[in-house]
Structures are given as structure tokens and as C-alpha cells.
Enzyme design. Structure first.
Site, mmCIF file in Angstrom:
data_model
loop_
_atom_site.group_PDB
_atom_site.id
_atom_site.type_symbol
_atom_site.label_atom_id
_atom_site.label_comp_id
_atom_site.label_asym_id
_atom_site.label_seq_id
_atom_site.Cartn_x
_atom_site.Cartn_y
_atom_site.Cartn_z
ATOM 1 N N GLY A 137 0.808 -1.216 0.000
ATOM 2 C CA GLY A 137 0.000 0.000 0.000
ATOM 3 C C GLY A 137 0.838 1.261 0.000
ATOM 4 N N CYS A 138 0.478 2.187 0.877
ATOM 5 C CA CYS A 138 1.133 3.498 0.932
ATOM 6 C C CYS A 138 2.584 3.412 1.374
ATOM 7 C CB CYS A 138 0.367 4.420 1.884
ATOM 8 S SG CYS A 138 -1.332 4.775 1.355
ATOM 9 N N ALA A 139 2.966 2.335 2.056
ATOM 10 C CA ALA A 139 4.347 2.179 2.520
ATOM 11 C C ALA A 139 5.280 1.685 1.426
ATOM 12 C CB ALA A 139 4.394 1.218 3.705
ATOM 13 N N ALA A 140 4.730 1.282 0.293
ATOM 14 C CA ALA A 140 5.530 0.607 -0.728
ATOM 15 C C ALA A 140 6.589 1.504 -1.350
ATOM 16 C CB ALA A 140 4.616 0.044 -1.814
ATOM 17 N N PHE A 334 3.804 5.089 5.632
ATOM 18 C CA PHE A 334 3.048 4.163 6.488
ATOM 19 C C PHE A 334 1.972 3.470 5.660
ATOM 20 C CE2 PHE A 334 4.244 8.166 8.453
ATOM 21 C CZ PHE A 334 5.166 7.733 9.394
#
Length: 349
Positions: A137-140, A334
């Protein structure tokens, strides 16, 4: 050590303001009993506008998952090629000089990965290594940076291309009516980024240390329910309180790797999970509000771009030109898990 050069950011052609999105949601759910609360929460996102890959009327019509997947594949290839060509120019490299391609995306699925299409569509070597990252997700985006840095450390002189492509609008579910669904519909935007980490000299953010941290038993905080109509985004309100847990880990990481407190760091590249996430970072890391100005600017102008965000904020850092050689920085994002990915390093020229 790997050096992140200036990212290239490509926006889709369709733009929607938050006022227009509120009108669309009210039209879809005119009799929702909590519209006053919903409207207030949407305004509190501090998102003013976003870019999407198709006109909003086409998005809300919700074609079948199969048709959305075809749009995803078409737009991924088109926008990614544009971003990659610009990123290579920014890094002053040719395609054949790239040793590893990392692609991050959580808003669609392709087999083979976008990495294979890029190698075929552009003059990369057939021996170019591939690393798709699909479920962070956004942490990628931050995770990709950390894996690229480790690759450059293992293979001195290697160059890594990172492509992040998120078409969040294709996950919009017009029939969903939970308050979290409305907020998500008003928060996420579409964009594609490409960024080269050079293993030799360059101008940019030299990544020197990295860390990952997962809060156990928080798998339900950020997730997908996968149904016949596609990906249904799930967001638990408990996610708003995770930064209080993660901040001490970030503080310790900075103190150990940079030998400074967070308040003494020269620049920050923070993922814009939303207004509340940035508020919590300011509060629990003890940093001045203006230090997250570029992240707030990105949120306002583009929405939450998932794995693309850190590259969008980094590109803005290049544009404002406030960094000097030797400045110390912290990058963090995160995502689901609940996962935090972070890295520290030095601005070099």
C-alpha cells in the site's frame, strides 16, 4: 551508497475539485442520514483537488472489474513510460544503464508485472532484474527506496529505477455508504512517479540507513475486501492512533543513524496519509509545523497518492531548492500491516 535523484511525476488528464466530489457523493447518496458529519470530515481531509484517469461520471458508473482492470493496464503502461523517460533524463542515464527495476502499485493487478512491460517498451537490457511490490500500500514507495539502497550497497555502482503507479480512482465503489468510504473517496488521487537511485555520483538524497517496523495484530487497520466488483478499501479509525506508537521508533532511528533529534533534522519527506497523520507526526516527533509543509502541499493539490506520495514530496523538495550539501533528512511512509518504512541520509551534489 545509493542516491535518489529527482523524481518524475506524471498526472492523469482529468482533474476534480473537492467541491465537485462532494456534489457527486451527495448525488449518489442523497438520503444518507449523516451528511452533515460526512461533509465536515471530507473538508477536514484538507484535500482541495486531485487527478483521475477517467472522467468522474465514468468512474461512478462503475464498469465491471474486468473493464477496470483493462483501464488499469492501459494507463499504467502509458503513464509509466512517460515518467520513466523523464526520470532517466533527470538522472542523466540511459535505459541500458539500469540494473534493477522496482514497480510498486496496490490499486490493480497485472501478470506479468509492469516491470516486464517496461523492459519491452523501452531500451532496457534483457538482463535487467525485476522486483514488483504489490501489497504494501502506501508504505511501498519507501520500502522500494530501502530495497533499492540495499541493492546499491550489495552491488556498488548499480543503478535502480523505481516506478510507483497508483490509480486509486479505479477502486472507487459508488454503492458503498459507510462514512469511511466517503472519506476514502475524497482522499485518494491518481499519479505515477519514476525515480532513479544512482549507485555513483549524483545530486539528491543519499540513503545511508533504513528501518522497517510493523505493529503486530493491526492487519485490519488498512485492508482490501476483494469482491466481484473489485477492491473495496477498508480503513479502521484506530489507524489514526498508530503514529503515537511508531513515533518513538522513528525518534530512536534518527538518534542512532543521524546522531540528532528529529527536531534537528534539516528536511523531511513524509507520506501524506491524511491531515491527522501529519498532525500526529508533528506532535509526537516534536518538529515545527512548517517542516511538513511540502507534504501538506502535496495532500492539498493531489490527495493521498499511496506509494507515489514520497516521490511527489521529494520532487517538491528538489523544486524549492532549499537543501544544501550535507543536510540530513528523514523519509517515512506508512501502510497496511500497520507498517512503517523509514530511511535517513544526506543531501549530496
Amino acid at each position: 551508497m545509493g542516491i535518489l535523484t529527482k523524481p518524475a511525476i506524471v498526472r492523469p488528464q482529468y482533474r476534480i475539485t473537492q467541491d465537485e466530489m462532494v456534489d457527486v457523493l451527495q448525488r449518489l447518496h442523497p438520503n444518507h442520514p449523516d451528511w452533515s458529519k460526512i461533509n465536515r470530515m471530507i473538508r477536514n481531509t484538507q484535500v482541495n483537488e486531485r487527478y483521475i484517469v477517467r472522467p468522474i461520471e465514468e468512474i461512478i458508473a462503475h464498469s465491471r472489474f474486468e473493464e477496470r482492470s483493462l483501464i488499469y493496464k492501459e494507463e499504467m503502461r502509458r503513464l509509466s513510460v512517460q515518467a520513466v523517460e523523464q526520470a532517466l533524463e533527470n538522472a542523466e542515464l540511459e535505459a541500458f544503464q539500469i540494473d534493477l527495476i522496482i514497480v510498486t502499485s496496490c490499486t490493480g493487478f497485472m501478470m506479468p508485472s509492469m516491470t516486464a512491460y517496461l523492459i519491452s517498451d523501452l531500451p532496457f537490457r534483457e538482463q535487467t532484474k525485476q522486483l514488483p511490490i504489490a501489497q504494501l500500500g502506501c508504505a511501498a514507495g519507501a520500502s522500494a527506496i530501502n530495497r533499492a539502497a540495499e541493492y546499491c550497497e550489495a552491488f556498488p555502482g548499480a543503478n535502480v529505477l523505481i516506478v510507483s503507479a497508483e490509480l486509486c480512482s479505479l477502486c472507487f465503489q459508488p454503492a458503498e455508504s459507510a462514512i469511511s468510504d466517503f472519506v476514502s473517496a475524497a482522499l485518494f488521487g491518481d499519479s505515477v512517479s519514476a525515480c532513479v537511485m544512482k549507485g555513483t555520483s549524483g545530486t539528491g538524497f543519499q540513503v545511508e540507513s533504513n528501518a522497517s517496523y510493523l505493529i503486530k495484530h493491526t492487519e485490519n487497520y488498512i485492508a482490501y475486501d476483494i469482491k466481484d466488483t473489485g477492491f473495496h478499501f477498508v480503513l479502521d479509525k484506530q489507524v489514526m492512533y498508530t503514529i503515537e506508537t511508531v513515533a518513538p521508533v522513528m525518534r530512536e532511528f534518527v538518534e542512532e543513524t543521524v546522531q540528532r533529534t528529529p527536531s534537528d533534522i534539516d528536511f523531511f519527506v513524509f507520506h501524506t496519509g491524511g491531515r491527522r497523520i501529519l498532525d500526529e507526526l508533528v506532535k509526537h516527533l516534536g518538529i515545527a509545523e512548517q517542516r511538513v509543509g511540502l507534504s501538506r502541499e502535496s495532500l492539498s493539490e493531489c490527495g493521498n497518492l499511496s506509494s507515489v506520495v514520497v516521490f511527489d514530496v521529494l520532487a517538491r523538495l528538489f523544486e524549492v531548492g532549499t537543501c544544501s550539501p550535507g543536510d540530513k533528512g528523514l523519509l517515512a511512509a506508512f501502510g497496511p500491516g500497520f507498517t512503517a518504512e523509514m530511511c535517513s541520509g544526506t543531501w549530496v551534489e
